[in-house]
Write an enzyme that holds these catalytic residues in place. Structure first.
Site, PDB file in Angstrom:
ATOM      1  N   HIS A   4      65.874  22.043  18.935  1.00  0.00           N
ATOM      2  CA  HIS A   4      66.703  20.843  19.043  1.00  0.00           C
ATOM      3  C   HIS A   4      66.452  19.804  17.956  1.00  0.00           C
ATOM      4  CE1 HIS A   4      66.253  22.652  23.070  1.00  0.00           C
ATOM      5  NE2 HIS A   4      67.544  22.420  23.141  1.00  0.00           N
ATOM      6  N   GLY A  89      64.781   1.331  25.867  1.00  0.00           N
ATOM      7  CA  GLY A  89      66.040   1.629  26.530  1.00  0.00           C
ATOM      8  C   GLY A  89      66.475   0.533  27.474  1.00  0.00           C
ATOM      9  N   SER A  90      67.544   0.814  28.180  1.00  0.00           N
ATOM     10  CA  SER A  90      68.104  -0.145  29.129  1.00  0.00           C
ATOM     11  C   SER A  90      67.702   0.231  30.547  1.00  0.00           C
ATOM     12  CB  SER A  90      69.630  -0.184  28.998  1.00  0.00           C
ATOM     13  OG  SER A  90      70.174   1.109  29.206  1.00  0.00           O
ATOM     14  N   GLU A 161      74.129   7.508  45.247  1.00  0.00           N
ATOM     15  CA  GLU A 161      74.742   7.409  46.564  1.00  0.00           C
ATOM     16  C   GLU A 161      73.685   7.216  47.647  1.00  0.00           C
ATOM     17  OE1 GLU A 161      77.600  10.430  47.365  1.00  0.00           O
ATOM     18  OE2 GLU A 161      78.644  10.141  45.463  1.00  0.00           O
ATOM     19  N   MET A 179      66.221   6.184  33.716  1.00  0.00           N
ATOM     20  CA  MET A 179      66.369   7.618  33.942  1.00  0.00           C
ATOM     21  C   MET A 179      65.425   8.511  33.135  1.00  0.00           C
ATOM     22  SD  MET A 179      70.529   7.999  34.271  1.00  0.00           S
ATOM     23  CE  MET A 179      70.395   9.664  34.930  1.00  0.00           C
ATOM     24  N   GLU A 180      64.429   7.956  32.436  1.00  0.00           N
ATOM     25  CA  GLU A 180      63.642   8.803  31.548  1.00  0.00           C
ATOM     26  C   GLU A 180      62.132   8.626  31.602  1.00  0.00           C
ATOM     27  OE1 GLU A 180      67.711   8.638  30.212  1.00  0.00           O
ATOM     28  OE2 GLU A 180      66.328   6.946  30.147  1.00  0.00           O
ATOM     29  N   SER A 202      69.946  -4.435  31.283  1.00  0.00           N
ATOM     30  CA  SER A 202      71.341  -4.483  30.842  1.00  0.00           C
ATOM     31  C   SER A 202      72.307  -4.751  31.997  1.00  0.00           C
ATOM     32  CB  SER A 202      71.730  -3.170  30.160  1.00  0.00           C
ATOM     33  OG  SER A 202      71.581  -2.084  31.054  1.00  0.00           O
ATOM     34  N   ASP A 203      71.832  -4.530  33.218  1.00  0.00           N
ATOM     35  CA  ASP A 203      72.684  -4.777  34.382  1.00  0.00           C
ATOM     36  C   ASP A 203      71.806  -5.048  35.598  1.00  0.00           C
ATOM     37  OD1 ASP A 203      72.687  -1.906  36.000  1.00  0.00           O
ATOM     38  OD2 ASP A 203      72.452  -1.682  33.851  1.00  0.00           O
ATOM     39  N   ARG A 216      75.032  -5.271  23.901  1.00  0.00           N
ATOM     40  CA  ARG A 216      73.763  -4.590  24.157  1.00  0.00           C
ATOM     41  C   ARG A 216      72.893  -4.517  22.912  1.00  0.00           C
ATOM     42  NH1 ARG A 216      74.191  -0.037  28.838  1.00  0.00           N
ATOM     43  NH2 ARG A 216      75.453  -1.260  30.282  1.00  0.00           N
TER      44      ARG A 216
END
Length: 233
Positions: A4, A89-90, A161, A179-180, A202-203, A216
């Site tokens: 990769h 990151g965010s 959810e 998420m990481e 960011s939110d 951002r």
């Protein structure tokens, strides 16, 4: 070269900043590094190497989610010799006192599942940041941004959810969700590398406030400054 990453031996610095968005990698490299050179663009995942105050630095995208982070962190550490990896990151805030544009330094990260979960089987491994990086980032953040230090949650889904899960995370003092980071911290522990997540809010999960996409980049400069200063403290 790896599956990769198309960089040649020696192209990747020992210090790597890891935004999820490859375009954010390009923005950060052009804004913060001297003489940045594109060293990877396999599958559109951009990586640049340059210098910051005389120190070699690579800024490389990871994509979204822990499986993608696992691919790039594994290859960067194992095949290219990266020793310090800092996620930039965010994140979404989970506490009322954490505001949009604040910076969160992730001391530890909870998760329900990561690519490494099968290794630990029934054990719940608690992945944490490298303390020297965390302490240096906290010092570097003074005067740059409103900063919070504590636990975050790395989710393996974006469209959540499980509002009951967020309720429990908030109840137990979790500052933010992204998420990481949990997989990055786990891989750094496995390979003996240093890792930290420096996150810009960011939110806000509680209020639905969010930065427009165009804002951002301009709001993330403090986070990159903090990460670079921490890496070379």
């Amino acid at each position: 070269m790896t599956f990769h990453i198309g960089a040649k031996p020696g192209d990747i610095a020992e210090t790597v900043l890891l935004p999820g968005d490859p375009y954010r990698a390009r923005w950060a490299a052009q804004k913060f590094l001297e003489n940045p050179v594109l060293v990877n663009e396999v599958r559109g995942m951009l990586g640049y190497t340059g210098t910051w105050r005389g120190h070699r630095v690579t800024i490389h995208g990871t994509g979204m989610g822990m499986p993608s982070m696992s691919i790039y962190a594994n290859e960067l550490i194992r095949d290219y010799g990266a020793k310090t990896l800092i996620r930039i990151g965010s994140a979404g805030a989970l506490q009322p006192h954490v505001k949009v544009r604040d910076v969160v330094l992730a001391m530890a990260s909870s998760t329900t599942h990561t690519p490494s979960s099968t290794i630990f089987r029934e054990m719940q491994f608690a992945p944490t940041a490298s303390f020297d990086l965390l302490a240096a980032a906290h010092k570097a953040a003074q005067g740059k941004a409103t900063t919070h230090v504590g636990m975050i949650h790395s989710s393996d889904t974006f469209y959540n959810e499980r509002n009951d899960l967020f309720d429990q995370l908030q109840r137990h003092g979790c500052l933010a969700v992204e998420m990481e980071a949990a997989e990055l911290y786990t891989l750094a522990a496995r390979y003996g590398a240093r890792a930290l997540a420096v996150l810009t809010i960011s939110d806000h999960i509680l209020t639905d406030e969010a930065l427009p996409a165009a804002d951002r980049e301009t709001s993330f400069g403090a986070m990159v400054d903090i990460a670079l200063e921490a890496a070379f403290a």
